[in-house]
Design a protein around this motif. Structure first.
Motif, PDB file in Angstrom:
ATOM      1  N   ASP A  51       0.720  -1.205   0.110  1.00  0.00           N
ATOM      2  CA  ASP A  51       0.040  -0.043  -0.107  1.00  0.00           C
ATOM      3  C   ASP A  51       0.783   0.982  -0.051  1.00  0.00           C
ATOM      4  OD1 ASP A  51      -2.560   1.313  -0.132  1.00  0.00           O
ATOM      5  OD2 ASP A  51      -2.292   1.468   2.146  1.00  0.00           O
ATOM      6  N   GLY A  52       0.469   2.349  -0.820  1.00  0.00           N
ATOM      7  CA  GLY A  52       1.274   3.682  -0.888  1.00  0.00           C
ATOM      8  C   GLY A  52       2.246   3.383  -1.977  1.00  0.00           C
ATOM      9  N   SER A  53       2.184   2.577  -2.841  1.00  0.00           N
ATOM     10  CA  SER A  53       3.080   2.457  -3.957  1.00  0.00           C
ATOM     11  C   SER A  53       2.402   3.097  -5.077  1.00  0.00           C
ATOM     12  CB  SER A  53       3.137   0.703  -4.408  1.00  0.00           C
ATOM     13  OG  SER A  53       3.730   0.063  -3.515  1.00  0.00           O
ATOM     14  N   ASP A  54       3.171   3.494  -6.217  1.00  0.00           N
ATOM     15  CA  ASP A  54       3.106   4.363  -7.145  1.00  0.00           C
ATOM     16  C   ASP A  54       3.476   3.895  -8.456  1.00  0.00           C
ATOM     17  OD1 ASP A  54       1.642   6.561  -5.589  1.00  0.00           O
ATOM     18  OD2 ASP A  54       3.161   7.388  -5.263  1.00  0.00           O
ATOM     19  N   ARG A  75       2.847  10.684 -11.226  1.00  0.00           N
ATOM     20  CA  ARG A  75       2.506   9.306 -10.769  1.00  0.00           C
ATOM     21  C   ARG A  75       1.119   9.239 -10.595  1.00  0.00           C
ATOM     22  NH1 ARG A  75       5.694   9.079  -6.112  1.00  0.00           N
ATOM     23  NH2 ARG A  75       7.330  10.224  -7.009  1.00  0.00           N
ATOM     24  N   THR A  81      -1.412   6.306  -7.823  1.00  0.00           N
ATOM     25  CA  THR A  81      -1.436   5.253  -7.144  1.00  0.00           C
ATOM     26  C   THR A  81      -1.468   3.791  -7.727  1.00  0.00           C
ATOM     27  OG1 THR A  81      -2.227   4.314  -5.105  1.00  0.00           O
ATOM     28  CG2 THR A  81      -3.949   5.640  -6.465  1.00  0.00           C
ATOM     29  N   MET A  82      -1.170   2.759  -7.049  1.00  0.00           N
ATOM     30  CA  MET A  82      -1.120   1.451  -7.870  1.00  0.00           C
ATOM     31  C   MET A  82      -2.365   0.752  -6.810  1.00  0.00           C
ATOM     32  SD  MET A  82       0.996   0.621 -10.017  1.00  0.00           S
ATOM     33  CE  MET A  82       0.871  -1.260 -10.030  1.00  0.00           C
ATOM     34  N   CYS A  83      -2.801   1.144  -5.926  1.00  0.00           N
ATOM     35  CA  CYS A  83      -3.751   0.423  -5.057  1.00  0.00           C
ATOM     36  C   CYS A  83      -4.804   0.908  -5.071  1.00  0.00           C
ATOM     37  CB  CYS A  83      -3.206   0.485  -3.728  1.00  0.00           C
ATOM     38  SG  CYS A  83      -1.379  -0.472  -3.562  1.00  0.00           S
ATOM     39  N   ASP A  84      -5.549   1.573  -6.159  1.00  0.00           N
ATOM     40  CA  ASP A  84      -7.048   1.950  -6.366  1.00  0.00           C
ATOM     41  C   ASP A  84      -7.710   0.766  -6.371  1.00  0.00           C
ATOM     42  OD1 ASP A  84      -6.592   4.610  -6.056  1.00  0.00           O
ATOM     43  OD2 ASP A  84      -6.770   5.069  -8.378  1.00  0.00           O
ATOM     44  N   CYS A  86      -4.414  -3.660  -3.910  1.00  0.00           N
ATOM     45  CA  CYS A  86      -2.877  -3.686  -4.514  1.00  0.00           C
ATOM     46  C   CYS A  86      -2.976  -4.612  -5.329  1.00  0.00           C
ATOM     47  CB  CYS A  86      -2.204  -3.613  -3.262  1.00  0.00           C
ATOM     48  SG  CYS A  86      -2.014  -1.958  -2.418  1.00  0.00           S
ATOM     49  N   LYS A 141      -2.070  -0.896 -15.346  1.00  0.00           N
ATOM     50  CA  LYS A 141      -2.232   0.706 -14.825  1.00  0.00           C
ATOM     51  C   LYS A 141      -2.030   1.582 -16.132  1.00  0.00           C
ATOM     52  CE  LYS A 141      -3.347   2.788 -10.948  1.00  0.00           C
ATOM     53  NZ  LYS A 141      -4.617   2.323 -10.466  1.00  0.00           N
ATOM     54  N   LYS A 180       7.914   2.572  -4.392  1.00  0.00           N
ATOM     55  CA  LYS A 180       7.427   2.648  -2.787  1.00  0.00           C
ATOM     56  C   LYS A 180       8.403   3.301  -2.310  1.00  0.00           C
ATOM     57  CE  LYS A 180       5.379   2.284   1.252  1.00  0.00           C
ATOM     58  NZ  LYS A 180       3.975   1.791   1.650  1.00  0.00           N
TER      59      LYS A 180
END
Length: 149
Positions: free
Chosen positions: A75-78, A97, A99-102, A105, A114, A136
């Motif tokens: 969580d918090g990765s882009d 950037r 977010t990867m976790c919409d 994750c 993505k 991250k």
């Protein structure tokens, strides 16, 4: 009959000259090719497609990154994308950037896709580099680079 031979000779000479003219490599280019990032250890390679291709300064560039990682994306990765100047090793413009976790994750071993829109592409030198990665903070989880575009 003589006119036919002259016509055929001129036609063949013209074709041989046209085939002998070198065509610059950039004109033959179809798509931007992304390869592994040069760092140790080498992170997994992302498959990246850009649109429009080639990049047009001042427009919005869309990066579609697909990959499968050997670890869960924290969580918090882009997903990031930026342009670089190979002669100075500096970043051109901003790092964009998303977010990867919409919606959760991505998990290890599961392919993800993505999309990142890079609005207002800066004026780019010739050549330039493109870097796309999953990060991250300072940890690079996956990466792809297009060198000397």
């Amino acid at each position: 009959m003589n006119r036919n031979f002259i016509f055929v000779f001129i036609l063949l000479a013209s074709l041989s000259i046209v085939n002998a003219i070198p065509i610059p490599h950039k004109l033959l280019k179809r798509t931007t090719e992304f390869t592994e990032c040069r760092q140790s250890p080498t992170p997994p390679l992302l498959s990246v497609v850009i649109s429009p291709d080639p990049v047009v300064s001042g427009n919005t560039e869309t990066f579609t990154a697909t990959g499968t990682l050997d670890q869960d994306v924290p969580d918090g990765s882009d997903l990031i994308a930026f342009f670089g100047d190979p002669s100075t090793s500096k970043i051109i413009g901003d790092i964009q950037r998303v977010t990867m976790c919409d919606g959760g994750c991505p998990k290890a071993g599961v392919q993800f896709t993505k999309i990142l829109a890079y609005s207002d592409v800066p004026e780019l030198p010739n050549p330039y580099d493109i870097v796309v990665g999953v990060v991250k903070k300072t940890d690079v989880l996956a990466c792809a680079v297009a060198i000397d575009v």
